[in-house]
Scaffold this motif. Structure first.
Motif, PDB file in Angstrom:
ATOM      1  N   SER A  25      -1.390 -14.493   3.764  1.00  0.00           N
ATOM      2  CA  SER A  25      -0.951 -13.273   2.880  1.00  0.00           C
ATOM      3  C   SER A  25       0.176 -12.489   3.322  1.00  0.00           C
ATOM      4  O   SER A  25       0.919 -11.797   2.635  1.00  0.00           O
ATOM      5  CB  SER A  25      -2.199 -12.564   2.294  1.00  0.00           C
ATOM      6  N   LYS A  26       0.016 -11.970   4.554  1.00  0.00           N
ATOM      7  CA  LYS A  26       1.111 -11.287   5.389  1.00  0.00           C
ATOM      8  C   LYS A  26       2.424 -12.008   5.617  1.00  0.00           C
ATOM      9  O   LYS A  26       2.373 -13.307   5.880  1.00  0.00           O
ATOM     10  CB  LYS A  26       0.815 -10.498   6.557  1.00  0.00           C
ATOM     11  N   SER A  27       3.670 -11.341   5.510  1.00  0.00           N
ATOM     12  CA  SER A  27       4.729 -11.883   5.904  1.00  0.00           C
ATOM     13  C   SER A  27       5.021 -12.183   7.570  1.00  0.00           C
ATOM     14  O   SER A  27       4.237 -11.514   8.188  1.00  0.00           O
ATOM     15  CB  SER A  27       6.083 -11.054   5.496  1.00  0.00           C
ATOM     16  N   THR A  28       5.798 -13.223   7.857  1.00  0.00           N
ATOM     17  CA  THR A  28       5.916 -13.695   9.185  1.00  0.00           C
ATOM     18  C   THR A  28       6.334 -12.396   9.948  1.00  0.00           C
ATOM     19  O   THR A  28       5.793 -12.229  11.075  1.00  0.00           O
ATOM     20  CB  THR A  28       6.944 -14.704   9.233  1.00  0.00           C
ATOM     21  N   VAL A  29       7.161 -11.710   9.436  1.00  0.00           N
ATOM     22  CA  VAL A  29       7.883 -10.421  10.352  1.00  0.00           C
ATOM     23  C   VAL A  29       6.518  -9.355  10.679  1.00  0.00           C
ATOM     24  O   VAL A  29       6.369  -8.908  11.626  1.00  0.00           O
ATOM     25  CB  VAL A  29       8.839  -9.962   9.893  1.00  0.00           C
ATOM     26  N   GLN A  30       5.698  -9.451   9.622  1.00  0.00           N
ATOM     27  CA  GLN A  30       4.482  -8.412   9.745  1.00  0.00           C
ATOM     28  C   GLN A  30       3.650  -9.092  10.729  1.00  0.00           C
ATOM     29  O   GLN A  30       3.013  -8.169  11.684  1.00  0.00           O
ATOM     30  CB  GLN A  30       3.934  -8.253   8.543  1.00  0.00           C
ATOM     31  N   ARG A  31       3.223 -10.292  10.923  1.00  0.00           N
ATOM     32  CA  ARG A  31       2.445 -10.995  11.619  1.00  0.00           C
ATOM     33  C   ARG A  31       2.927 -10.967  13.313  1.00  0.00           C
ATOM     34  O   ARG A  31       2.059 -10.817  14.060  1.00  0.00           O
ATOM     35  CB  ARG A  31       2.211 -12.465  11.443  1.00  0.00           C
ATOM     36  N   VAL A  32       4.110 -11.282  13.370  1.00  0.00           N
ATOM     37  CA  VAL A  32       4.840 -11.015  14.684  1.00  0.00           C
ATOM     38  C   VAL A  32       4.818  -9.812  15.196  1.00  0.00           C
ATOM     39  O   VAL A  32       4.442  -9.588  16.406  1.00  0.00           O
ATOM     40  CB  VAL A  32       6.290 -11.774  14.674  1.00  0.00           C
ATOM     41  N   ARG A  33       4.934  -8.584  14.449  1.00  0.00           N
ATOM     42  CA  ARG A  33       4.891  -7.570  14.757  1.00  0.00           C
ATOM     43  C   ARG A  33       3.499  -7.062  15.407  1.00  0.00           C
ATOM     44  O   ARG A  33       3.438  -6.438  16.442  1.00  0.00           O
ATOM     45  CB  ARG A  33       5.346  -6.406  13.810  1.00  0.00           C
ATOM     46  N   GLU A  34       2.426  -7.644  14.412  1.00  0.00           N
ATOM     47  CA  GLU A  34       1.117  -7.401  15.034  1.00  0.00           C
ATOM     48  C   GLU A  34       0.670  -8.153  16.410  1.00  0.00           C
ATOM     49  O   GLU A  34       0.032  -7.518  17.329  1.00  0.00           O
ATOM     50  CB  GLU A  34       0.221  -7.842  13.786  1.00  0.00           C
ATOM     51  N   SER A  35       1.268  -9.212  16.460  1.00  0.00           N
ATOM     52  CA  SER A  35       1.081 -10.135  17.705  1.00  0.00           C
ATOM     53  C   SER A  35       1.597  -9.393  18.920  1.00  0.00           C
ATOM     54  O   SER A  35       1.211  -9.637  20.039  1.00  0.00           O
ATOM     55  CB  SER A  35       1.704 -11.649  17.306  1.00  0.00           C
ATOM     56  N   LEU A  36       2.856  -8.757  18.849  1.00  0.00           N
ATOM     57  CA  LEU A  36       3.666  -8.272  19.896  1.00  0.00           C
ATOM     58  C   LEU A  36       2.797  -6.649  20.133  1.00  0.00           C
ATOM     59  O   LEU A  36       3.292  -6.247  21.361  1.00  0.00           O
ATOM     60  CB  LEU A  36       5.086  -7.999  19.697  1.00  0.00           C
ATOM     61  N   GLY A  37       2.228  -6.016  18.959  1.00  0.00           N
ATOM     62  CA  GLY A  37       1.813  -4.718  19.285  1.00  0.00           C
ATOM     63  C   GLY A  37       2.460  -3.718  19.290  1.00  0.00           C
ATOM     64  O   GLY A  37       2.238  -2.769  20.020  1.00  0.00           O
ATOM     65  N   VAL A  38       3.642  -3.729  18.579  1.00  0.00           N
ATOM     66  CA  VAL A  38       4.823  -2.801  18.699  1.00  0.00           C
ATOM     67  C   VAL A  38       4.610  -2.116  16.999  1.00  0.00           C
ATOM     68  O   VAL A  38       4.084  -2.366  16.210  1.00  0.00           O
ATOM     69  CB  VAL A  38       6.207  -3.406  18.828  1.00  0.00           C
ATOM     70  N   THR A  39       5.498  -0.891  17.203  1.00  0.00           N
ATOM     71  CA  THR A  39       5.505  -0.136  16.070  1.00  0.00           C
ATOM     72  C   THR A  39       6.488  -0.707  14.927  1.00  0.00           C
ATOM     73  O   THR A  39       6.057  -0.769  13.694  1.00  0.00           O
ATOM     74  CB  THR A  39       6.213   1.371  16.459  1.00  0.00           C
ATOM     75  N   ARG A  40       7.668  -1.192  15.344  1.00  0.00           N
ATOM     76  CA  ARG A  40       8.615  -1.811  14.402  1.00  0.00           C
ATOM     77  C   ARG A  40       9.252  -3.223  15.187  1.00  0.00           C
ATOM     78  O   ARG A  40       8.965  -3.466  16.291  1.00  0.00           O
ATOM     79  CB  ARG A  40       9.963  -1.052  14.191  1.00  0.00           C
ATOM     80  N   TYR A  41       9.140  -4.223  13.967  1.00  0.00           N
ATOM     81  CA  TYR A  41       9.917  -5.606  14.226  1.00  0.00           C
ATOM     82  C   TYR A  41      11.032  -5.704  13.418  1.00  0.00           C
ATOM     83  O   TYR A  41      10.690  -5.653  12.077  1.00  0.00           O
ATOM     84  CB  TYR A  41       8.815  -6.514  14.316  1.00  0.00           C
ATOM     85  N   ILE A  42      12.158  -5.883  13.829  1.00  0.00           N
ATOM     86  CA  ILE A  42      13.369  -5.920  12.730  1.00  0.00           C
ATOM     87  C   ILE A  42      13.769  -7.387  12.993  1.00  0.00           C
ATOM     88  O   ILE A  42      14.237  -7.921  14.074  1.00  0.00           O
ATOM     89  CB  ILE A  42      14.404  -4.884  13.145  1.00  0.00           C
ATOM     90  N   MET A  43      13.883  -8.240  12.058  1.00  0.00           N
ATOM     91  CA  MET A  43      14.721  -9.522  11.913  1.00  0.00           C
ATOM     92  C   MET A  43      16.051  -9.415  11.351  1.00  0.00           C
ATOM     93  O   MET A  43      16.086  -8.771  10.117  1.00  0.00           O
ATOM     94  CB  MET A  43      13.867 -10.486  11.375  1.00  0.00           C
ATOM     95  N   HIS A  44      17.228  -9.897  11.721  1.00  0.00           N
ATOM     96  CA  HIS A  44      18.370  -9.955  10.905  1.00  0.00           C
ATOM     97  C   HIS A  44      18.772 -11.078  10.822  1.00  0.00           C
ATOM     98  O   HIS A  44      18.592 -12.158  11.567  1.00  0.00           O
ATOM     99  CB  HIS A  44      19.351  -9.031  12.049  1.00  0.00           C
ATOM    100  N   THR A  45      19.404 -11.381   9.623  1.00  0.00           N
ATOM    101  CA  THR A  45      20.005 -12.800   9.269  1.00  0.00           C
ATOM    102  C   THR A  45      21.300 -12.411   8.479  1.00  0.00           C
ATOM    103  O   THR A  45      21.834 -11.381   8.437  1.00  0.00           O
ATOM    104  CB  THR A  45      18.958 -13.584   8.261  1.00  0.00           C
TER     105      THR A  45
END
Length: 735
Positions: free
Chosen positions: A629-649
């Motif tokens: 249900s969560k977006s990929t960028v949100q799941r990656v952020r949680e896996s890394l355990g950081v405050t922000r995760y930014i993906m650029h395209t």
């Protein structure tokens, strides 16, 4: 033998009477003269069996029709005119009749056997013209020089088709290349030349063709034959021979950078164009639509998505696209599939029609409300003056050496301009007995790596920035010259990246730094107290990982356990720019980033990555796209355990925090001057925002702005240029 002669005479009499129009007496007299030569009337009557009183009138009629001549002597004699000359009018009439019949004859579209044989040159030429004028999408032509005039006019009408021509069999006396502009119309998009003697071959839409043997070979004594092919499988075999065997080994004479959209029947044509397009725009800005079948189930498919990568070379039969299917909100969750050409079984799909176009032709070029909100926030939050704060950047650095290949020495050296010429030189080496030797020259050097990219951006805006990395011992002039007003701290020897530059592309030879920086090696070069002096009081520490993934745990742990406790005014933010994670195994990446979560407990950590790196993280940490249900960028952020995760395209930036996922569109750049290194400048833009503590939405606008300015101008902006770009940000979208 007498029986055979009688049969021949009977056939000749029948032919002369029924086809030439002679009477029985005329045929008998004419054959008697042909066989016996000049004869008197009495002799003729005896030999031919025609009554003597009728011989005179018969001879006169034959003379009137120019079959015999009379000698006015005594007694009068007659002789037969040479049969070839006598029958020339009949032959001309038959030839005209044949031409008229061909003119009225409709071209055969269906041949029961799938192939028809023609020996009439006029018929073959008619089928060539018909194939050219009836082609719907694609024309591939292998044409001897002597036949170019035959196809020039029909090709001029082919404005909506993709046309490629290989010119073969040039005159051995000619020392000049074939001039395609002087012979072939502008509708021919690509022209190549092969010096070998090849037969004429024409394939249209990959389902019909014509093979014209001996058309190119003057030394051949065989009669010309045209094989008209309506069987699609046979046509495909001919197509593959020309496109995969002759085309790659032929020398380019004319080529153009294609415009979009374009449709292709051959995947190699598509990939050849993409190899040119990729130098002008990011791959994920290209939409791929294909029709074909699933190679596992053989079910027909019609799919579309964004391009992520492709594999192609003229000298390898393998050719494929990697496509991101679907319309996932974050552009990551949808599956990646591979697409091959007709008959392929190695990829996920086999495509017989491929269309590529620009993704931003839809709603992406209309500014949405969310982006407009973040743009206003960014405009409000920009500092009145850039450069009042300080930054630390580490630890990836190397020297870029720009080089050119030397082709020849003439009043100085002449460089190789096109990459194809370089490839051809390599093949010449392979075919010779000499040891390959390539001469190149260095045109300039400049600093590279995360340290240099962030350094340029902050230096242009007037910030104080401390650059820590393998800058050389002593520090290389590339760094000291470029950043003469900044603080430089070298922690080891640098390595080089050689940029082999051509007009149409560049090739990079990178020497990885095997002396990877760890916390232990860092402290061997810089004492902890000295390092603390550089970091204390700064607003941001930005870290480029590049080839250092295996040693990241010690770096992050050292920052958290050793450095941060010594700081009285530590940075508010740590930025980590991921790179090269595809070069390492899953366990190495997991271990490398394992310490980030604990570092985030004492300082806000922001991780920057592009789309392919985000997919790599996703596959490593959960490997199950599309089921959450969560977006990929949100799941990656949680896996890394950081405050922000930014993906650029290419479409913009997406930022995930604990409670929200933000997205800001990026302005599309028409005819960008630079596509490479845009990732690094987006990261630098985010770094500016982190330094100035702007809101999350404004971070994305700053990242997009610095990245897009670099695409337009091939350099980082100064303060005035950055403010101007942000003030005009919304004008790059449709109203």
């Amino acid at each position: 033998m007498p029986d055979q002669n009688n049969e021949k005479l009977a056939l000749l009499k029948e032919t002369l009477q029924e086809n030439v129009g002679m009477s029985k007496y005329e045929a008998d007299v004419y054959l008697a003269l042909v066989r016996g030569g000049a004869q008197t009337m009495s002799e003729l009557a005896k030999v031919s069996g025609v009554p003597k009183q009728r011989v005179y009138d018969t001879v006169e009629d034959l003379r009137d029709n120019e079959f015999v001549e009379i000698i006015d002597d005594y007694p009068r004699k007659a002789y037969a005119v040479d049969p070839t000359e006598a029958l020339s009018d009949v032959q001309n009439q038959l030839k005209r009749a044949e031409e008229y019949l061909e003119e009225f004859h409709e071209v055969v579209e269906t041949v029961e056997s799938g192939i028809a044989l023609f020996k009439s040159k006029r018929t073959i030429e008619k089928y060539v013209e018909n194939l050219l004028t009836s082609a719907k999408h694609d024309i591939l032509l292998l044409c001897p020089v002597s036949k170019l005039s035959l196809v020039a006019d029909p090709l001029e009408l082919c404005e909506d088709q993709q046309v490629r021509v290989i010119v073969s069999d040039p005159s051995p006396e000619s020392t000049n290349d074939v001039d395609p502009d002087g012979v072939l119309p502008e509708t021919v998009g690509a022209v190549r030349e092969t010096t070998s003697a090849e037969h004429f071959a024409l394939i249209t839409d990959r389902n019909r063709g014509l093979y014209w043997s001996t058309a190119s070979m003057e030394q051949s004594k065989d009669e010309e034959q045209g094989f008209y092919i309506t069987n699609s499988q046979l046509a495909l075999i001919l197509d593959r021979f020309v496109s995969e065997s002759v085309w790659p080994l032929s020398r380019p004479l004319r080529s153009r950078v294609p415009s979009l959209p374009q449709q292709y029947l051959r995947i190699r044509d598509c990939l050849s164009d993409l190899s040119q397009i990729a130098h002008e725009r990011p791959l994920d800005s290209i939409r791929v639509e294909f029709e074909g079948y699933d190679t596992d189930s053989d079910e027909e498919v019609h799919e579309f998505g964004s391009l992520t990568s492709f594999y192609f070379t003229d000298y390898d039969r393998r050719a494929s696209l990697t496509v991101d299917l679907g319309e996932a909100d974050d552009g990551v969750q949808s599956p990646l599939v591979t697409v091959g050409g007709v008959g392929n079984r190695l990829e996920d799909y086999s495509a017989h029609i491929i269309t590529i176009s620009e993704i931003n032709e839809s709603t992406d070029d209309i500014l949405d409300d969310e982006t407009r909100e973040y743009l206003r926030a960014c405009q409000r939050e920009l500092p009145h003056e850039f450069g009042t704060r300080s930054v630390v950047s580490g630890f990836a650095a190397y020297v870029d050496r720009m080089r050119e290949i030397i082709e020849e020495w003439s009043n100085g050296y002449q460089s190789v301009g096109q990459s194809e010429a370089f490839k051809e030189a390599l093949f010449r080496f392979d075919a010779s007995e000499r040891v390959p030797r390539i001469e190149w020259t260095q045109t300039r050097t400049e600093p590279g790596g995360h340290v240099a990219h962030t350094g340029h951006t902050f230096d242009n805006l007037g910030y104080d920035i401390t650059l820590i990395g393998p800058l050389g011992t002593p520090i290389h002039s590339e760094f000291s010259r470029e950043f003469r007003d900044q603080t430089l701290v070298s922690v080891g020897e640098t390595t080089n990246t050689d940029y082999l530059r051509f007009k149409d592309q560049k090739l990079l030879f990178t020497e990885p730094n095997l002396d990877r920086i760890s916390w232990e090696t860092l402290l061997e070069e810089v004492e902890l107290t000295e390092l603390a002096e550089y970091v204390d009081g700064t607003s941001l520490m930005t870290v480029g990982t590049e080839f250092s993934t295996p040693t990241l745990p010690s770096l992050f742990r050292g920052l958290r356990e050793d450095l941060w406790p010594t700081l009285s005014s530590p940075p508010d933010n740590v930025q980590v720019a991921t790179d090269a994670i595809d070069r390492f195994g899953a366990s190495q990446v997991r271990n490398g980033y394992a310490e980030l979560g604990e570092l985030d407990e004492i300082v806000t950590v922001t991780v920057n990555a592009n789309r392919s790196q985000t997919r790599r993280f996703r596959d490593i940490y959960d490997g199950d796209p599309g089921t959450h249900s969560k977006s990929t960028v949100q799941r990656v952020r949680e896996s890394l355990g950081v405050t922000r995760y930014i993906m650029h395209t290419n479409q913009g930036g997406t930022l995930a925090t604990e409670n929200n996922v933000l997205h800001a569109q990026a302005p599309q750049v028409v005819k960008p001057r630079q596509v490479r290194n845009v990732d690094a400048h987006f990261i630098s833009g985010v770094a500016i925002g982190l330094t100035e503590n702007v809101s999350d939405g404004a971070l994305l606008i700053l990242g997009n702005s610095v990245g897009r300015y670099f695409m337009r101008h091939k350099e980082a902006p100064n303060s005035e240029e950055l403010r101007s770009f942000i003030s005009q940000y919304d004008t790059f979208f449709k109203s």
